[in-house]
Design a protein around this motif. Structure first.
Motif, PDB file in Angstrom:
ATOM      1  N   ALA A  25      77.793   2.036 115.587  1.00 29.96           N
ATOM      2  CA  ALA A  25      77.286   1.413 116.816  1.00 29.96           C
ATOM      3  C   ALA A  25      78.129   0.204 117.203  1.00 29.96           C
ATOM      4  CB  ALA A  25      75.829   1.014 116.651  1.00 29.96           C
ATOM      5  N   GLU A  26      78.510  -0.601 116.212  1.00 31.90           N
ATOM      6  CA  GLU A  26      79.240  -1.833 116.491  1.00 31.90           C
ATOM      7  C   GLU A  26      80.728  -1.600 116.747  1.00 31.90           C
ATOM      8  OE1 GLU A  26      78.459  -4.451 113.194  1.00 31.90           O
ATOM      9  OE2 GLU A  26      76.365  -4.714 113.781  1.00 31.90           O
ATOM     10  N   LYS A  27      81.354  -0.710 115.972  1.00 29.42           N
ATOM     11  CA  LYS A  27      82.812  -0.563 116.022  1.00 29.42           C
ATOM     12  C   LYS A  27      83.282   0.774 116.574  1.00 29.42           C
ATOM     13  CE  LYS A  27      83.198  -3.495 111.970  1.00 29.42           C
ATOM     14  NZ  LYS A  27      83.572  -3.584 110.582  1.00 29.42           N
ATOM     15  N   GLY A  28      82.399   1.752 116.593  1.00 32.97           N
ATOM     16  CA  GLY A  28      82.809   3.101 116.966  1.00 32.97           C
ATOM     17  C   GLY A  28      83.291   3.850 115.741  1.00 32.97           C
ATOM     18  N   PHE A  29      83.307   5.161 115.838  1.00 29.99           N
ATOM     19  CA  PHE A  29      83.682   6.004 114.707  1.00 29.99           C
ATOM     20  C   PHE A  29      85.094   5.708 114.214  1.00 29.99           C
ATOM     21  CE2 PHE A  29      85.649   9.880 113.023  1.00 29.99           C
ATOM     22  CZ  PHE A  29      84.789  10.161 111.976  1.00 29.99           C
ATOM     23  N   ALA A  30      86.052   5.660 115.113  1.00 29.93           N
ATOM     24  CA  ALA A  30      87.454   5.516 114.721  1.00 29.93           C
ATOM     25  C   ALA A  30      87.716   4.203 113.998  1.00 29.93           C
ATOM     26  CB  ALA A  30      88.360   5.636 115.943  1.00 29.93           C
ATOM     27  N   ALA A  31      87.099   3.127 114.445  1.00 27.28           N
ATOM     28  CA  ALA A  31      87.378   1.802 113.872  1.00 27.28           C
ATOM     29  C   ALA A  31      86.509   1.470 112.654  1.00 27.28           C
ATOM     30  CB  ALA A  31      87.197   0.719 114.932  1.00 27.28           C
ATOM     31  N   ALA A  32      85.465   2.246 112.413  1.00 28.87           N
ATOM     32  CA  ALA A  32      84.578   1.963 111.275  1.00 28.87           C
ATOM     33  C   ALA A  32      85.318   2.242 109.968  1.00 28.87           C
ATOM     34  CB  ALA A  32      83.315   2.804 111.362  1.00 28.87           C
ATOM     35  N   SER A  33      85.326   1.257 109.078  1.00 29.82           N
ATOM     36  CA  SER A  33      86.000   1.393 107.785  1.00 29.82           C
ATOM     37  C   SER A  33      85.014   1.880 106.733  1.00 29.82           C
ATOM     38  CB  SER A  33      86.566   0.036 107.367  1.00 29.82           C
ATOM     39  OG  SER A  33      86.805   0.009 105.976  1.00 29.82           O
ATOM     40  N   MET A  34      85.367   2.961 106.064  1.00 29.42           N
ATOM     41  CA  MET A  34      84.490   3.493 105.025  1.00 29.42           C
ATOM     42  C   MET A  34      84.425   2.552 103.826  1.00 29.42           C
ATOM     43  SD  MET A  34      83.101   6.170 106.301  1.00 29.42           S
ATOM     44  CE  MET A  34      83.012   5.028 107.657  1.00 29.42           C
ATOM     45  N   ASP A  35      85.502   1.852 103.526  1.00 29.79           N
ATOM     46  CA  ASP A  35      85.481   0.894 102.418  1.00 29.79           C
ATOM     47  C   ASP A  35      84.527  -0.259 102.718  1.00 29.79           C
ATOM     48  OD1 ASP A  35      87.245   2.297 100.774  1.00 29.79           O
ATOM     49  OD2 ASP A  35      89.000   1.391 101.731  1.00 29.79           O
ATOM     50  N   GLU A  36      84.580  -0.795 103.929  1.00 26.50           N
ATOM     51  CA  GLU A  36      83.669  -1.888 104.310  1.00 26.50           C
ATOM     52  C   GLU A  36      82.234  -1.398 104.335  1.00 26.50           C
ATOM     53  OE1 GLU A  36      84.808  -3.683 108.037  1.00 26.50           O
ATOM     54  OE2 GLU A  36      86.853  -4.038 107.323  1.00 26.50           O
ATOM     55  N   LEU A  37      82.037  -0.237 104.921  1.00 29.51           N
ATOM     56  CA  LEU A  37      80.694   0.325 105.057  1.00 29.51           C
ATOM     57  C   LEU A  37      80.035   0.515 103.688  1.00 29.51           C
ATOM     58  CD1 LEU A  37      79.875   3.253 107.396  1.00 29.51           C
ATOM     59  CD2 LEU A  37      79.163   3.348 105.039  1.00 29.51           C
ATOM     60  N   ALA A  47      80.290   7.705  96.516  1.00 33.28           N
ATOM     61  CA  ALA A  47      78.902   7.974  96.927  1.00 33.28           C
ATOM     62  C   ALA A  47      78.870   8.564  98.329  1.00 33.28           C
ATOM     63  CB  ALA A  47      78.073   6.697  96.868  1.00 33.28           C
ATOM     64  N   LEU A  48      79.732   8.049  99.196  1.00 38.25           N
ATOM     65  CA  LEU A  48      79.815   8.572 100.558  1.00 38.25           C
ATOM     66  C   LEU A  48      80.269  10.031 100.534  1.00 38.25           C
ATOM     67  CD1 LEU A  48      80.185   7.507 103.800  1.00 38.25           C
ATOM     68  CD2 LEU A  48      82.443   8.279 103.164  1.00 38.25           C
ATOM     69  N   TYR A  49      81.341  10.300  99.779  1.00 43.38           N
ATOM     70  CA  TYR A  49      81.861  11.664  99.714  1.00 43.38           C
ATOM     71  C   TYR A  49      80.871  12.613  99.054  1.00 43.38           C
ATOM     72  CZ  TYR A  49      86.259   9.636 101.236  1.00 43.38           C
ATOM     73  OH  TYR A  49      87.217   8.986 101.959  1.00 43.38           O
ATOM     74  N   HIS A  50      80.175  12.132  98.052  1.00 45.87           N
ATOM     75  CA  HIS A  50      79.192  12.968  97.357  1.00 45.87           C
ATOM     76  C   HIS A  50      78.056  13.367  98.303  1.00 45.87           C
ATOM     77  CE1 HIS A  50      76.732  14.605  94.162  1.00 45.87           C
ATOM     78  NE2 HIS A  50      75.728  13.874  94.613  1.00 45.87           N
ATOM     79  N   ASN A  51      77.599  12.421  99.106  1.00 43.38           N
ATOM     80  CA  ASN A  51      76.455  12.673  99.987  1.00 43.38           C
ATOM     81  C   ASN A  51      76.813  13.369 101.296  1.00 43.38           C
ATOM     82  OD1 ASN A  51      73.751  11.397  99.013  1.00 43.38           O
ATOM     83  ND2 ASN A  51      75.350   9.987  98.363  1.00 43.38           N
ATOM     84  N   PHE A  52      77.990  13.069 101.848  1.00 47.23           N
ATOM     85  CA  PHE A  52      78.299  13.549 103.192  1.00 47.23           C
ATOM     86  C   PHE A  52      79.624  14.298 103.317  1.00 47.23           C
ATOM     87  CE2 PHE A  52      75.632   9.772 103.502  1.00 47.23           C
ATOM     88  CZ  PHE A  52      74.529  10.323 104.126  1.00 47.23           C
ATOM     89  N   GLY A  53      80.403  14.354 102.255  1.00 45.01           N
ATOM     90  CA  GLY A  53      81.684  15.036 102.307  1.00 45.01           C
ATOM     91  C   GLY A  53      82.800  14.148 102.813  1.00 45.01           C
ATOM     92  N   ASP A  54      82.559  13.491 103.935  1.00 46.40           N
ATOM     93  CA  ASP A  54      83.557  12.609 104.523  1.00 46.40           C
ATOM     94  C   ASP A  54      82.910  11.765 105.621  1.00 46.40           C
ATOM     95  OD1 ASP A  54      83.217  14.428 106.619  1.00 46.40           O
ATOM     96  OD2 ASP A  54      85.222  15.286 106.447  1.00 46.40           O
ATOM     97  N   LYS A  55      83.722  10.982 106.304  1.00 45.58           N
ATOM     98  CA  LYS A  55      83.245  10.100 107.377  1.00 45.58           C
ATOM     99  C   LYS A  55      82.597  10.914 108.505  1.00 45.58           C
ATOM    100  CE  LYS A  55      85.370   6.593 110.410  1.00 45.58           C
ATOM    101  NZ  LYS A  55      86.642   5.919 110.695  1.00 45.58           N
TER     102      LYS A  55
END
Length: 196
Positions: A25-37, A47-55
Motif C-alpha cells: 500500500a505504501e510503496k507499491g509492489f515493485a518498490a516493496a523490499s522483501m528483506d525489509e518486510l 518464512a516468506l518463501y515457505h508460506n507464499f513461494g515468492d513476492k
C-alpha cells in the motif's frame, strides 16, 4: 503453553500478509523490499518463501484479503438498500467507489492486475461473481429482470463494476470520474430490468 508448528506457521502467515499489505500500500509492489518486510515482523525471507513461494504469491494473498473485505463492505451496503434490485446496484456502486481508497487503488486495482494478470481469474473475484449470480437468480425469480442467462448477466455486471473501478483508480482525476462511472454502471444494469 507450547504452540504447535501449525499455529506458528499460521501466525507467521498472518504477520507476513499484514506486513505485505502495509508495504504494498505504501510503496507499491515493485518498490516493496522483501528483506525489509520480513525484518519488520521478525521473520526471514525463508518464512516468506515457505508460506507464499515468492513476492508475487504474497501479493496474491494480500489481494485476496483486501478484495474480500471490499466484497463484504459492498454486501453490507447493499443489504441496507431496500429491495434486491436496489441492493445489487448499491453493491456495484460501493465497489466502484472503493477505488478512491488509496490502499484498494494501489493493491487491488493497479498492482494486482499488473502483477497477477486478469482479475476475473482471481479466486476473490470468482466469489463476487457467485454472489452476483445469486442476486440475478433471485431477481429473475421475482420477475424483476428480462429473461437472461444468470451467469452471463452476473459476469457482465461484475465486469462492468470491476472495469469502472479500474478506470477510477487509473484516472488522474478519480473524484471527477467516479460519478460518471457509477452513473454509467447503473444505466447499463437497468437495461436488464423487465418492462413493467
Amino acid at each position: 503453553m507450547v504452540r504447535s508448528r501449525q499455529e506458528t506457521m499460521e501466525e507467521n502467515r498472518v504477520k507476513l500478509i499484514a506486513a505485505g499489505r502495509k508495504a504494498f500500500a505504501e510503496k507499491g509492489f515493485a518498490a516493496a523490499s522483501m528483506d525489509e518486510l520480513t525484518a519488520d515482523v521478525g521473520l526471514t525471507r525463508g518464512a516468506l518463501y515457505h508460506n507464499f513461494g515468492d513476492k508475487r504469491g504474497l501479493l496474491a494473498a494480500v489481494v485476496t484479503e483486501v478484495d474480500g473485505e471490499m466484497a463484504a463492505r459492498a454486501k453490507e451496503i447493499g443489504a441496507t438498500a431496500g429491495d434486491h434490485w436496489q441492493g445489487m446496484l448499491a453493491e456495484g456502486a460501493a465497489y466502484i467507489e472503493m477505488a478512491l481508497d488509496p490502499e484498494v487503488q494501489r493493491i487491488v486495482l493497479l498492482d494486482g492486475p499488473a502483477v497477477l494478470g486478469d482479475p476475473s481469474k482471481w479466486p476473490s473475484q470468482n466469489s463476487c461473481l457467485v454472489a452476483t449470480k445469486r442476486s440475478v437468480e433471485q431477481l429473475l425469480k421475482e420477475g424483476a429482470l428480462k429473461p437472461v442467462d444468470p451467469e452471463a448477466a452476473a459476469r457482465l455486471l461484475s465486469g462492468a463494476a470491476l472495469n469502472a473501478a479500474l478506470w477510477v483508480a487509473a484516472s488522474d482525476t478519480p473524484n471527477d470520474v467516479l460519478p460518471k462511472a457509477i452513473d454509467a454502471f447503473k444505466t447499463l444494469a437497468s437495461g436488464l430490468l423487465a418492462d413493467r
